[in-house]
Scaffold this active site. Sequence first.
Site, mmCIF file in Angstrom:
data_model
loop_
_atom_site.group_PDB
_atom_site.id
_atom_site.type_symbol
_atom_site.label_atom_id
_atom_site.label_comp_id
_atom_site.label_asym_id
_atom_site.label_seq_id
_atom_site.Cartn_x
_atom_site.Cartn_y
_atom_site.Cartn_z
ATOM 1 N N ASN A 10 -7.782 21.016 60.120
ATOM 2 C CA ASN A 10 -6.742 21.335 60.861
ATOM 3 C C ASN A 10 -6.408 22.328 61.229
ATOM 4 O O ASN A 10 -6.007 23.818 59.734
ATOM 5 C CB ASN A 10 -5.714 20.970 60.774
ATOM 6 N N LYS A 12 -4.962 23.899 62.931
ATOM 7 C CA LYS A 12 -3.222 25.373 63.230
ATOM 8 C C LYS A 12 -3.991 26.580 64.699
ATOM 9 O O LYS A 12 -4.450 26.252 65.316
ATOM 10 C CB LYS A 12 -3.046 26.121 61.849
ATOM 11 N N HIS A 96 2.794 17.230 62.108
ATOM 12 C CA HIS A 96 2.554 17.879 61.219
ATOM 13 C C HIS A 96 3.793 18.539 60.868
ATOM 14 O O HIS A 96 4.353 18.562 61.883
ATOM 15 C CB HIS A 96 1.895 18.793 61.975
ATOM 16 N N GLU A 98 4.673 21.486 60.217
ATOM 17 C CA GLU A 98 5.388 22.546 60.962
ATOM 18 C C GLU A 98 5.173 22.659 62.163
ATOM 19 O O GLU A 98 6.233 23.421 62.554
ATOM 20 C CB GLU A 98 3.511 23.793 61.067
ATOM 21 N N GLU A 168 0.786 14.554 53.477
ATOM 22 C CA GLU A 168 0.895 16.216 53.342
ATOM 23 C C GLU A 168 2.012 16.503 52.745
ATOM 24 O O GLU A 168 3.308 16.491 53.053
ATOM 25 C CB GLU A 168 0.918 17.055 54.466
ATOM 26 N N GLY A 174 -0.138 25.011 52.554
ATOM 27 C CA GLY A 174 -0.634 26.849 52.473
ATOM 28 C C GLY A 174 -0.041 27.328 51.592
ATOM 29 O O GLY A 174 0.332 28.623 51.568
ATOM 30 N N SER A 214 -3.306 21.649 50.454
ATOM 31 C CA SER A 214 -4.145 22.898 49.039
ATOM 32 C C SER A 214 -5.505 22.365 48.875
ATOM 33 O O SER A 214 -5.995 22.483 47.950
ATOM 34 C CB SER A 214 -3.405 23.127 48.621
HETATM 35 P P1 13P Z 1 -3.582 23.865 54.187
HETATM 36 O O1 13P Z 1 -5.115 22.967 53.621
HETATM 37 O O2 13P Z 1 -3.903 25.201 54.669
HETATM 38 O O3 13P Z 1 -2.805 23.725 52.860
HETATM 39 O O4 13P Z 1 -2.996 23.163 55.135
HETATM 40 C C1 13P Z 1 -2.621 21.916 54.837
HETATM 41 C C2 13P Z 1 -2.287 21.157 56.366
HETATM 42 O O5 13P Z 1 -1.150 21.303 56.419
HETATM 43 C C3 13P Z 1 -3.853 20.300 57.354
HETATM 44 O O6 13P Z 1 -2.759 20.315 58.308
#
Ligand code: 13P
Length: 252
Positions: A10, A12, A96, A98, A168, A174, A214
């Site tokens: 992803n 982002k 997601h 976010e 997740e 992150g 992560s």
């Molecule tokens: P990270 O791997 O940067 O923690 O992000 C995970 C994520 O949100 C994947 O959709």
Amino acid sequence: MARKYIIAGNWKMNKTPAETKALLSEMVAKNNGKTACEVVLCVPAIDIPAAIEVTAGTTVKVGAQNVHFKDSGAYTGEISAQMLRESGVEYVIIGHSERRQYFGETDETVNLRTAQALANGLKAIVCVGETLAERKDDITFEVIGIQIKRAFKGISAEAMANVVIAYEPVWAIGTGETATNEQAEEVCMFIRGLIAELYGTDVANDITVQYGGSMNAKNAADLLAMDNIDGGLIGGASLKSEDFTVIVDSVK
Ligand code: 13P
């Protein structure tokens, strides 16, 4: 068990179209033809044509990061399932954290987007996860249970063949703080159990449940070795072809 391992990146809001071509060329060079898992990169919408161009004729798949729930109309800034399909996209991330946190995504809109994606031939990577406060309050399973039940309301057992569930935990995204193998496995097992309750054991045994948060080149092999973790949804580490490839190669 017939279920498929899927390692999905992803990106982002990262990479321009030119940067997409460069990074995806590396990804293709390193991962084309791998069979232990499906390799998917979910890129920003503007990068989709570049991504499709670079991955054409390879085993590397392209995904989007969101899809609207209506066919077309006055929804400024949104992108439809048909637009994604016609562009060559195969997967789309839905719900997601976010998007839930910053863009007003709710369990109800996750449900609508999932139904729309599936009705238009897209594969849906539906994200669920608890916040740190919810984990501390010991309501993780309750929260995940509600998210799952609402996300798949009205979705048929047949349609579930094109669904991937990504667990997740919000506190692990992150932050560099990964769920332990046991924490991730326990929730992924709970999710599979709930799918068994809702759809029966065949659907539950076949569905791909990913862990995300992560996941990196160092911890991927141990997470992916857990019984109920069938892949990863990778953020930061999917922006580096070496790290992402180590994760892909961690699938046994
Ligand atoms: P990270 O791997 O940067 O923690 O992000 C995970 C994520 O949100 C994947 O959709």
